[in-house]
Design a protein around this motif. Structure first.
Motif, PDB file in Angstrom:
ATOM      1  N   UNK A  13       0.719  -1.310  -0.644  1.00 32.67           N
ATOM      2  CA  UNK A  13      -0.243  -0.189  -0.032  1.00 32.67           C
ATOM      3  C   UNK A  13       1.149   1.163  -0.194  1.00 32.67           C
ATOM      4  N   UNK A  14       0.221   1.908  -0.724  1.00 33.54           N
ATOM      5  CA  UNK A  14       1.337   3.219  -0.847  1.00 33.54           C
ATOM      6  C   UNK A  14       0.599   4.819  -0.677  1.00 33.54           C
ATOM      7  N   UNK A  15       1.256   5.477   0.661  1.00 34.11           N
ATOM      8  CA  UNK A  15       0.183   7.267   0.237  1.00 34.11           C
ATOM      9  C   UNK A  15       0.953   7.852  -0.679  1.00 34.11           C
ATOM     10  N   UNK A  16      -0.573   8.312  -0.716  1.00 34.82           N
ATOM     11  CA  UNK A  16       0.166   9.333  -2.389  1.00 34.82           C
ATOM     12  C   UNK A  16      -0.967  10.310  -2.472  1.00 34.82           C
ATOM     13  N   UNK A  17      -0.595  11.659  -2.960  1.00 35.07           N
ATOM     14  CA  UNK A  17      -1.726  12.638  -3.308  1.00 35.07           C
ATOM     15  C   UNK A  17      -2.740  11.894  -4.606  1.00 35.07           C
ATOM     16  N   UNK A  18      -4.285  12.021  -4.290  1.00 42.71           N
ATOM     17  CA  UNK A  18      -4.810  12.557  -4.978  1.00 42.71           C
ATOM     18  C   UNK A  18      -5.962  13.357  -4.612  1.00 42.71           C
ATOM     19  N   UNK A  19      -6.751  13.956  -6.293  1.00 36.73           N
ATOM     20  CA  UNK A  19      -7.560  14.666  -5.161  1.00 36.73           C
ATOM     21  C   UNK A  19      -8.913  14.796  -4.394  1.00 36.73           C
ATOM     22  N   UNK A  20      -9.133  15.717  -3.663  1.00 40.89           N
ATOM     23  CA  UNK A  20     -10.350  16.107  -3.435  1.00 40.89           C
ATOM     24  C   UNK A  20     -11.276  15.883  -3.506  1.00 40.89           C
ATOM     25  N   UNK A  21     -12.646  14.598  -3.398  1.00 40.91           N
ATOM     26  CA  UNK A  21     -13.785  14.534  -4.513  1.00 40.91           C
ATOM     27  C   UNK A  21     -14.428  15.745  -4.029  1.00 40.91           C
ATOM     28  N   UNK A  22     -15.682  16.013  -4.684  1.00 39.44           N
ATOM     29  CA  UNK A  22     -16.418  17.052  -4.622  1.00 39.44           C
ATOM     30  C   UNK A  22     -17.986  16.697  -4.488  1.00 39.44           C
ATOM     31  N   UNK A  23     -19.034  16.584  -3.302  1.00 38.20           N
ATOM     32  CA  UNK A  23     -19.943  15.973  -3.756  1.00 38.20           C
ATOM     33  C   UNK A  23     -20.934  16.283  -4.665  1.00 38.20           C
TER      34      UNK A  23
END
Ligand code: ZN
Ligand code: ZN
Length: 338
Positions: A13-23
Motif C-alpha cells: 500500500x502507498x501513501x499518495x496524493x489524490x484529488x479531493x472529491x466534491x459532492x
C-alpha cells in the motif's frame, strides 16, 4: 489530499496524493476523522479477495464530519458527525428493495472494496449512507462499528440467536467482540476460541463464559465437555481453515447453525450425513445493511456493546497497523487518523 492506495495483490500500500472529491447532487462531503483497519485489508493484499479494482483507496470503517453537501441534501448537515454505511446499492433489485444492499445485484459503490474508501482525508457519499453519530461515542470508538459491530449484528440475525443457546465464536477479532456481546445480550452462553491469550482475556472481559486456546487442540471435544455433550447451537466461523472448520462442524449441536463470516485459502468439506443426522445448517454472512448500522450505533450509544480499539495511528503510519494486524498483535482495531 492524502490517501492510502492499493495497487493489487502482493503490492505494498502507498501513501499518495489524490484529488479531493466534491459532492455530487444528493451527496455529502465528509472530512474523515477515523477509519478502522479491517482483516479484509489483508485479504486484498494477499489476493485472496480480488475484486479487480485498482488503484483504490481502501478503508470501509469510516467516521468523520460533514463539511459540504451537494444539491438537494436536507440531512445530514455541515458540522454533523457521521459514520458511513459502505454499500451503495442499485435501489431497484429484489435485494435492495428489502434493504439487503449487501446482496445487491448491481452495486453502485462499495467503499474500500470497489470505490475509494476511508483511508484518506475526504470522501463523498450519498447522504443516506451517512448516519449521524450521537455525542456519547468518540470518533475512535465509533470506527469499529462500521464493519466490526455491524457485521456482527448481521450475522447474529442470520444465526437466529436465542436465550439459552450455546454460541461458539471461533476466532477473536473486532467482529467477534461484537458477536460475544450480542450473544450475551440475547441470553446465550459464549465459548470463544483464539490462539492468543490476550484476545481470550478480552473475550472473557466482554462476556464469554469460556475461553479456549486453539493451540491446545481438541476444540470440539472441549465444547462437548463444557456443554455436557450438547454442543454449540451456533458456531460463528471467523477463521475458516481446514482445522477450524472440522472442529466447528464437529462441535455443532443438533439443529446447530454454522455461520461463516471469515474465510481462508481452504475449502469447506463435510459429509452430508453429518448435517442430515443432526439437522444442522450452514450459512454464509456477508457485510451488513444500513438498518443494521443504525442499530449498531444505537447499541454502542446505549452501552450494550463496547468497541475495542487497540491503537490509533496517523494515516501515514498505516503500515505499522497492517504489520501488527498481520502478526495477530492487535486486540481490537487499529484506527487510522488522517
Ligand atoms: Zn471489514
Ligand atoms: Zn440492488
Amino acid at each position: 489530499m492524502r490517501a492510502v492506495r492499493y495497487h493489487g495483490p502482493r503490492q505494498p500500500l502507498r501513501l499518495e496524493s489524490v484529488p479531493k472529491p466534491s459532492p455530487k447532487p444528493g451527496e455529502v462531503l465528509v472530512k474523515i476523522s477515523a477509519a478502522g483497519l479491517c482483516h479484509t485489508e489483508l485479504h486484498f493484499l494477499s489476493g485472496l479477495l480480488n475484486l479487480g479494482v485498482q488503484p483504490l483507496t481502501l478503508g470501509h470503517e469510516v467516521v468523520g464530519v460533514v463539511e459540504d453537501a451537494g444539491a438537494g441534501v436536507e440531512s445530514p448537515r455541515a458540522g454533523d458527525r457521521v459514520i458511513l454505511h459502505y454499500y451503495v446499492g442499485c435501489g431497484r433489485c429484489v435485494h435492495c428493495l428489502v434493504g439487503d444492499e449487501n446482496l445487491c445485484d448491481a452495486l453502485r459503490a462499495e467503499y474500500g472494496f470497489i470505490a475509494d474508501g476511508g483511508f484518506a482525508e475526504y470522501i463523498a457519499v450519498p447522504a443516506r449512507n451517512a448516519v449521524r453519530l450521537p455525542p456519547e461515542i468518540t470518533d475512535e470508538a465509533a470506527a469499529p462499528i462500521g464493519c466490526g459491530v455491524t457485521t456482527a449484528v448481521h450475522a447474529a440475525g442470520l444465526a437466529r440467536l436465542s436465550a439459552g443457546d450455546v454460541v461458539l465464536v471461533y476466532g477473536v477479532g473486532a467482529v467477534s467482540f461484537g458477536l460475544i456481546q450480542l450473544a450475551r445480550l440475547s441470553g446465550a452462553e459464549v465459548i470463544a476460541v483464539s490462539r492468543t491469550p490476550a484476545k481470550l482475556e478480552k473475550a472473557r472481559a466482554l462476556g464469554a463464559a469460556h475461553a479456549l486456546n486453539g493451540n491446545e487442540g481438541k476444540v470440539a471435544e472441549r465444547v462437548r465437555e463444557i456443554t455436557h455433550g450438547h454442543g454449540a447451537d451456533v458456531v460463528f466461523e471467523l477463521v475458516a481453515t481446514k482445522e477450524t472448520m472440522a472442529a466447528s462442524t464437529a462441535a455443532l449441536a443438533k439443529r446447530g447453525r454454522l455461520v461463516f463470516i471469515g474465510y481462508s485459502e481452504d475449502s469447506f468439506t463435510v459429509h452430508p450425513i453429518q448435517l442430515v443426522i443432526t439437522e444442522a445448517s450452514v450459512t454464509g454472512s456477508v457485510g451488513n445493511t444500513l438498518g443494521e448500522l443504525v442499530r449498531a450505533v444505537d447499541l454502542v450509544a446505549r452501552g450494550g456493546i463496547r468497541t475495542v480499539v487497540d491503537r490509533t495511528l496517523d494515516l501515514g503510519e498505516f503500515q505499522k497497523g497492517i504489520d501488527a494486524l498481520q502478526k495477530g498483535q492487535l486486540i481490537g482495531r487499529a484506527v487510522l487518523k488522517p
